[in-house]
Scaffold this active site. Structure first.
Site, PDB file in Angstrom:
ATOM      1  N   GLY A 173       0.837  -1.198   0.000  1.00  0.00           N
ATOM      2  CA  GLY A 173       0.000   0.000   0.000  1.00  0.00           C
ATOM      3  C   GLY A 173       0.866   1.240   0.000  1.00  0.00           C
ATOM      4  N   SER A 174       0.226   2.396  -0.231  1.00  0.00           N
ATOM      5  CA  SER A 174       1.000   3.636  -0.204  1.00  0.00           C
ATOM      6  C   SER A 174       0.120   4.821   0.131  1.00  0.00           C
ATOM      7  CB  SER A 174       1.664   3.868  -1.563  1.00  0.00           C
ATOM      8  OG  SER A 174       0.683   4.179  -2.522  1.00  0.00           O
TER       9      SER A 174
ATOM     10  N   GLN B  98       0.700   9.459   0.754  1.00  0.00           N
ATOM     11  CA  GLN B  98       1.480  10.519   0.146  1.00  0.00           C
ATOM     12  C   GLN B  98       2.940  10.500   0.581  1.00  0.00           C
ATOM     13  OE1 GLN B  98       0.014  14.485   0.476  1.00  0.00           O
ATOM     14  NE2 GLN B  98       1.262  15.126  -1.243  1.00  0.00           N
ATOM     15  N   PHE B  99       3.173  10.201   1.862  1.00  0.00           N
ATOM     16  CA  PHE B  99       4.540  10.267   2.367  1.00  0.00           C
ATOM     17  C   PHE B  99       5.026   8.914   2.882  1.00  0.00           C
ATOM     18  CE2 PHE B  99       3.046  14.723   3.293  1.00  0.00           C
ATOM     19  CZ  PHE B  99       3.656  15.260   2.159  1.00  0.00           C
ATOM     20  N   ALA B 100       4.345   7.844   2.547  1.00  0.00           N
ATOM     21  CA  ALA B 100       4.763   6.541   3.051  1.00  0.00           C
ATOM     22  C   ALA B 100       4.394   5.440   2.070  1.00  0.00           C
ATOM     23  CB  ALA B 100       4.137   6.275   4.413  1.00  0.00           C
ATOM     24  N   ILE B 101       5.093   4.339   2.221  1.00  0.00           N
ATOM     25  CA  ILE B 101       4.863   3.188   1.358  1.00  0.00           C
ATOM     26  C   ILE B 101       5.043   1.943   2.227  1.00  0.00           C
ATOM     27  CG2 ILE B 101       7.253   3.072   0.562  1.00  0.00           C
ATOM     28  CD1 ILE B 101       6.193   2.730  -2.232  1.00  0.00           C
ATOM     29  N   VAL B 102       4.183   0.962   2.080  1.00  0.00           N
ATOM     30  CA  VAL B 102       4.275  -0.261   2.884  1.00  0.00           C
ATOM     31  C   VAL B 102       4.620  -1.436   1.993  1.00  0.00           C
ATOM     32  CG1 VAL B 102       3.027  -1.887   4.360  1.00  0.00           C
ATOM     33  CG2 VAL B 102       2.646   0.540   4.644  1.00  0.00           C
TER      34      VAL B 102
ATOM     35  N   LYS C 202       7.037  -0.238   6.776  1.00  0.00           N
ATOM     36  CA  LYS C 202       6.420   1.046   6.419  1.00  0.00           C
ATOM     37  C   LYS C 202       7.534   2.089   6.292  1.00  0.00           C
ATOM     38  CE  LYS C 202       3.021   4.372   8.331  1.00  0.00           C
ATOM     39  NZ  LYS C 202       1.940   4.533   9.320  1.00  0.00           N
TER      40      LYS C 202
ATOM     41  N   ASP D 279      -8.033   8.336  14.303  1.00  0.00           N
ATOM     42  CA  ASP D 279      -8.229   8.048  12.880  1.00  0.00           C
ATOM     43  C   ASP D 279      -8.938   6.714  12.702  1.00  0.00           C
ATOM     44  OD1 ASP D 279      -8.153   8.763  10.208  1.00  0.00           O
ATOM     45  OD2 ASP D 279      -6.095   8.105   9.880  1.00  0.00           O
TER      46      ASP D 279
ATOM     47  N   LYS E 239     -11.522   4.408  11.344  1.00  0.00           N
ATOM     48  CA  LYS E 239     -12.382   4.366  10.158  1.00  0.00           C
ATOM     49  C   LYS E 239     -12.216   2.977   9.558  1.00  0.00           C
ATOM     50  CE  LYS E 239      -8.731   6.571   7.431  1.00  0.00           C
ATOM     51  NZ  LYS E 239      -8.420   7.691   6.543  1.00  0.00           N
TER      52      LYS E 239
ATOM     53  N   ASN F 226      -8.882   1.404   8.619  1.00  0.00           N
ATOM     54  CA  ASN F 226      -7.893   1.135   9.669  1.00  0.00           C
ATOM     55  C   ASN F 226      -8.320   0.015  10.610  1.00  0.00           C
ATOM     56  OD1 ASN F 226      -6.132   3.018   8.664  1.00  0.00           O
ATOM     57  ND2 ASN F 226      -6.870   4.679   9.969  1.00  0.00           N
TER      58      ASN F 226
ATOM     59  N   ASP G 127      -2.511   1.898  11.878  1.00  0.00           N
ATOM     60  CA  ASP G 127      -2.245   3.295  11.530  1.00  0.00           C
ATOM     61  C   ASP G 127      -2.358   4.255  12.713  1.00  0.00           C
ATOM     62  OD1 ASP G 127      -1.744   5.678  10.407  1.00  0.00           O
ATOM     63  OD2 ASP G 127      -3.246   5.563   8.840  1.00  0.00           O
TER      64      ASP G 127
ATOM     65  N   THR H 267     -10.359  12.020   8.797  1.00  0.00           N
ATOM     66  CA  THR H 267     -11.132  11.906   7.570  1.00  0.00           C
ATOM     67  C   THR H 267     -12.511  12.492   7.849  1.00  0.00           C
ATOM     68  OG1 THR H 267      -9.900   9.899   7.102  1.00  0.00           O
ATOM     69  CG2 THR H 267     -11.932  10.219   5.856  1.00  0.00           C
TER      70      THR H 267
END
Length: 350
Positions: free
Chosen positions: A26-27, A29-33, A48, A145, A147, A150, A167, A186
């Site tokens: 997954g990804s 804006q500022f992270a990638i898993v 991560k 967060d 939702k 998550n 998260d 969100t």
């Protein structure tokens, strides 16, 4: 590695020396898993990679103190319903969190594939969410967060899959006497006190659980408007209802559980302990238990709406506290929301 009190120690070694890095999961804006395997044990984890902000002036990447906050919180946590942190590495550009691999997908994804779902079965999952949140709240930690994206399953191929809350990019320790205010999260799931820029506490998570439960039972989202602004306005005005068409097979107990969570006054809103003890979660007698077995979730609408949900841009597995990112995601979401039919009839607002 030098350590100052309260400063997280991130290993300065090369993560590739210790882990075989695999496919992307997954990804944001500022992270990638990415999936990864620990070379010494053969155990699988999720890595991560969080991009560090390189200068004060930059808006790209995540500030070091934000990453440290997430890591410090994760290091405190050890619970069956909360994702576990295994290790932390750092290089010039990234901080790499080695996390428990949660490979069962989203809870909502799993439920959308079921043929039928009683409230009895639904509450088995909601109770696990409550267990995880109770653990966080017992440590004074608010997730901020919560939702559907998550709330994950460790493994979906077992009779009763185990929920994992993931998260912690927005999570905060709530300190007594320290006024904490922020605007984040969100829009669909944020509590009125976030919208209204009031002091925040553990109560905000309880509101989010109310929204999640509403969606789970009906497929509709209680406050979702055509734009972010409209959604936030609906939340602040408490503009929601139980649409008869969508909630025709929902028990009064379930609705009362939701109503007591979607309470604007934080002092009157159910706490995590109240939620655990609510008769919908913990029936007081056999009649209440029976009602739960006979009441069913509106899976037909849930599946319809869930398919739409999947179209929405979801970078959330990796969310950070960047408002910039939130706005970018929200704009994409709004564009999609504008193009889709209304999920439910809205009561007229003045």
């Amino acid at each position: 590695d030098f350590e100052t009190p309260g400063m997280a120690v991130f290993k300065q070694q090369n993560v590739d020396d210790f882990y075989e890095i695999g496919e992307q999961l997954g990804s944001g804006q500022f992270a990638i898993v990415k999936r990864c395997t620990e070379k010494s044990t053969g155990n699988e984890y999720a890595a991560k990679f969080i991009k560090k902000r390189q200068s004060r002036a930059s808006r790209r990447g995540v500030r070091r103190e934000e990453i440290e906050r997430e890591v410090n919180i994760l290091q405190e946590l050890q619970h069956p319903n909360v994702v576990a942190l295994h290790d932390v590495y750092e290089n010039r550009t990234d901080v790499v969190l080695i996390l428990e691999l949660v490979s069962g997908g989203e809870l909502f994804d799993f439920l959308a594939q079921k043929e039928s779902l009683s409230e009895e079965e639904a509450t088995q999952f909601i109770k696990q969410v409550l267990d995880g949140v109770q653990y966080l709240h017992s440590k004074g930690i608010a997730h901020f967060d919560l939702k559907p994206e998550n709330i994950m399953l460790l493994d979906r191929n077992v009779p009763l899959p185990r929920i994992k809350l993931i998260d912690f990019g927005l999570a905060h320790k709530i300190e007594a006497g320290a006024d904490f205010k922020n605007i984040f999260g969100t829009p669909e799931f944020v509590a009125p006190e976030i919208v209204n820029y009031e002091p925040l506490g553990l109560e905000a998570d309880m509101w989010s659980i109310g929204v999640i439960t509403y969606i789970l039972l009906s497929g509709a989202s209680p406050f979702l408007g055509d734009t972010k602004q409209e959604t936030l306005g609906n939340i602040s005005a408490m503009n929601y209802e139980f649409d008869e068409e969508l909630f025709s097979n929902t028990s009064e107990l379930a609705k009362s559980f939701i109503k007591q969570l979607l309470e604007k006054d934080t002092r009157k809103r159910m706490t995590i302990q109240d939620a655990h003890n609510h008769p919908w979660i913990k029936p007081l007698n056999s009649r209440q238990a029976m009602v739960k077995r006979l009441s069913v979730v509106n899976l037909e609408n849930f599946k319809r709406q869930y398919a739409r949900r999947r179209w929405m841009v979801s970078c959330s597995i990796l969310s950070t506290v960047e408002l910039l990112q939130r706005d970018c995601e929200s704009d994409q979401e709004e564009e999609i929301l504008r193009r889709r039919p209304r999920t439910r009839k809205r009561s007229s607002t003045s």
